[in-house]
Write a protein that holds these residues in place. Structure first.
Motif, PDB file in Angstrom:
ATOM      1  N   VAL A 258      15.695  19.644 -14.672  1.00 54.07           N
ATOM      2  CA  VAL A 258      14.849  20.813 -13.329  1.00 54.07           C
ATOM      3  C   VAL A 258      15.257  20.714 -13.110  1.00 54.07           C
ATOM      4  O   VAL A 258      15.683  22.181 -11.557  1.00 54.07           O
ATOM      5  CB  VAL A 258      13.245  20.718 -14.205  1.00 54.07           C
ATOM      6  N   TYR A 259      15.266  19.684 -11.803  1.00 51.51           N
ATOM      7  CA  TYR A 259      15.832  19.298  -9.960  1.00 51.51           C
ATOM      8  C   TYR A 259      16.459  19.516  -9.814  1.00 51.51           C
ATOM      9  O   TYR A 259      17.031  20.460  -9.251  1.00 51.51           O
ATOM     10  CB  TYR A 259      15.907  17.845 -10.217  1.00 51.51           C
ATOM     11  N   LYS A 260      18.215  19.624 -11.094  1.00 50.73           N
ATOM     12  CA  LYS A 260      19.167  20.387 -10.908  1.00 50.73           C
ATOM     13  C   LYS A 260      19.238  21.976 -10.564  1.00 50.73           C
ATOM     14  O   LYS A 260      20.043  22.107  -9.783  1.00 50.73           O
ATOM     15  CB  LYS A 260      20.175  19.741 -11.355  1.00 50.73           C
ATOM     16  N   LYS A 261      18.628  22.310 -11.038  1.00 48.31           N
ATOM     17  CA  LYS A 261      18.646  24.221 -11.049  1.00 48.31           C
ATOM     18  C   LYS A 261      17.903  24.315 -10.224  1.00 48.31           C
ATOM     19  O   LYS A 261      18.454  25.444  -9.729  1.00 48.31           O
ATOM     20  CB  LYS A 261      18.316  24.141 -12.841  1.00 48.31           C
ATOM     21  N   TRP A 262      16.798  23.759  -9.879  1.00 48.67           N
ATOM     22  CA  TRP A 262      15.696  24.002  -8.574  1.00 48.67           C
ATOM     23  C   TRP A 262      17.073  23.628  -7.498  1.00 48.67           C
ATOM     24  O   TRP A 262      16.831  24.688  -6.435  1.00 48.67           O
ATOM     25  CB  TRP A 262      14.637  23.181  -8.259  1.00 48.67           C
ATOM     26  N   LYS A 263      17.697  22.778  -7.391  1.00 46.84           N
ATOM     27  CA  LYS A 263      18.323  23.100  -6.366  1.00 46.84           C
ATOM     28  C   LYS A 263      19.235  23.748  -5.952  1.00 46.84           C
ATOM     29  O   LYS A 263      19.769  23.916  -5.096  1.00 46.84           O
ATOM     30  CB  LYS A 263      18.576  21.119  -6.070  1.00 46.84           C
ATOM     31  N   ALA A 264      19.957  23.653  -7.210  1.00 43.92           N
ATOM     32  CA  ALA A 264      21.274  24.521  -7.090  1.00 43.92           C
ATOM     33  C   ALA A 264      21.160  25.890  -6.592  1.00 43.92           C
ATOM     34  O   ALA A 264      20.994  26.992  -5.853  1.00 43.92           O
ATOM     35  CB  ALA A 264      21.878  25.129  -8.472  1.00 43.92           C
ATOM     36  N   ARG A 265      19.516  26.196  -7.180  1.00 44.89           N
ATOM     37  CA  ARG A 265      18.851  27.660  -6.588  1.00 44.89           C
ATOM     38  C   ARG A 265      18.315  27.457  -5.464  1.00 44.89           C
ATOM     39  O   ARG A 265      18.457  28.901  -4.203  1.00 44.89           O
ATOM     40  CB  ARG A 265      17.621  27.652  -8.009  1.00 44.89           C
ATOM     41  N   ARG A 266      18.157  26.944  -4.990  1.00 45.69           N
ATOM     42  CA  ARG A 266      17.699  26.416  -2.864  1.00 45.69           C
ATOM     43  C   ARG A 266      18.585  26.660  -2.436  1.00 45.69           C
ATOM     44  O   ARG A 266      19.022  27.180  -1.268  1.00 45.69           O
ATOM     45  CB  ARG A 266      16.706  25.312  -3.078  1.00 45.69           C
ATOM     46  N   GLY A 267      20.463  26.265  -2.705  1.00 48.43           N
ATOM     47  CA  GLY A 267      21.466  26.268  -2.081  1.00 48.43           C
ATOM     48  C   GLY A 267      22.232  27.697  -2.283  1.00 48.43           C
ATOM     49  O   GLY A 267      22.769  27.824  -1.057  1.00 48.43           O
ATOM     50  N   ALA A 268      21.278  28.877  -3.342  1.00 44.57           N
ATOM     51  CA  ALA A 268      21.904  29.692  -3.287  1.00 44.57           C
ATOM     52  C   ALA A 268      22.124  30.344  -2.274  1.00 44.57           C
ATOM     53  O   ALA A 268      20.834  30.763  -2.169  1.00 44.57           O
ATOM     54  CB  ALA A 268      21.862  30.330  -5.194  1.00 44.57           C
TER      55      ALA A 268
END
Length: 254
Positions: A244-254
């Protein structure tokens, strides 16, 4: 918990150029395990001996055997667990209850986890050698999505598969082998992931005398009781936090 997936060719299992094994040679370990399981199940009918009825009938003898030589009995129990798991014989719950009955909840859990993990690793290695590349080439979209999940965070997904008691143990032994999960990840996820469920059934086994005295048999469905399943689902949520953290971080960086 995150661990990066290794490419299949980097795990040291590929033969050197010019020495490629034939498909039959690669399949021999898995075929041997399947044949051994069929032999024990259909010819020697081991399922008839590994039942609650048989346990009740022979409980005095079993207790005396453990009292006479606890160390030898523990090794014998672990060996039996390894064999039945490697041969995919569906008696894991009964054996775990037996371990709790003979050795107590905590020692029984430890012995069962050791035996189940060793047997599962044997299946994993045999299946990875035999069918991985063939199945990966022919895999459909659902399998490819599962493979992508493992590549994202293999250890978290292994914990989830082991913690949730909804999938057959033999299936969870095989699927990661086909999807390129590293052996180290598979071992860690299996060993620690099966501890909660194993502890539940070993705890049931530690009170088996009282259950038999009431004329009852152990309830395998106890693991789905809210007070037991709830904490296990909590562990599942904890295991998925890195994903979940990885997905959240990826979306914030997108």
């Amino acid at each position: 918990m995150s661990e990066t997936m290794r490419r299949p060719e980097s795990d040291g299992q590929e033969a050197a150029p010019g020495r490629q094994k034939s498909p039959l040679a690669k399949a021999l370990p898995l075929l041997a395990l399947l044949a051994g399981g069929a032999l024990l199940w259909f010819v020697f009918d081991v399922g008839e001996y590994l039942t609650y009825e048989s346990l009740q009938q022979h409980r005095d003898w079993l207790q005396q055997a453990v009292a006479a030589n606890a160390v030898l009995a523990a090794f014998g129990f672990i060996a039996l667990y390894i064999v039945t798991t490697a041969f995919s014989i569906p008696v894991g719950v009964v054996l775990t209850v037996l371990g709790g009955f003979l050795f107590g909840a905590l020692p029984g859990t430890l012995y069962a986890v050791i035996g189940a993990t060793a047997g599962a690793v044997a299946v994993f290695l045999a299946a990875r050698s035999a069918l991985r590349e063939t199945l990966r080439r022919r895999a459909g979209p659902a399998v490819r999505r599962m493979e992508a999940g493992f590549q994202e965070d293999a250890l978290s997904y292994m914990f989830v598969l082991r913690l949730i008691p909804l999938f057959p143990f033999w299936l969870v032994n095989l699927a990661p082998a086909f999807l390129g999960v590293p052996l180290r990840t598979y071992f860690i996820g299996t060993f620690f992931g099966i501890v909660p469920g194993t502890l539940v059934f070993a705890w049931v086994g530690s009170g088996l005398d009282e259950i038999f005295a009431r004329g009852e048999t152990p309830d395998a469905g106890i693991i789905f009781a809210p007070e037991i399943l709830g904490p296990i689902l909590g562990l599942v949520a904890l295991a998925l936090l890195p994903v979940v953290y990885k997905k959240w971080k990826a979306r914030r960086g997108a």
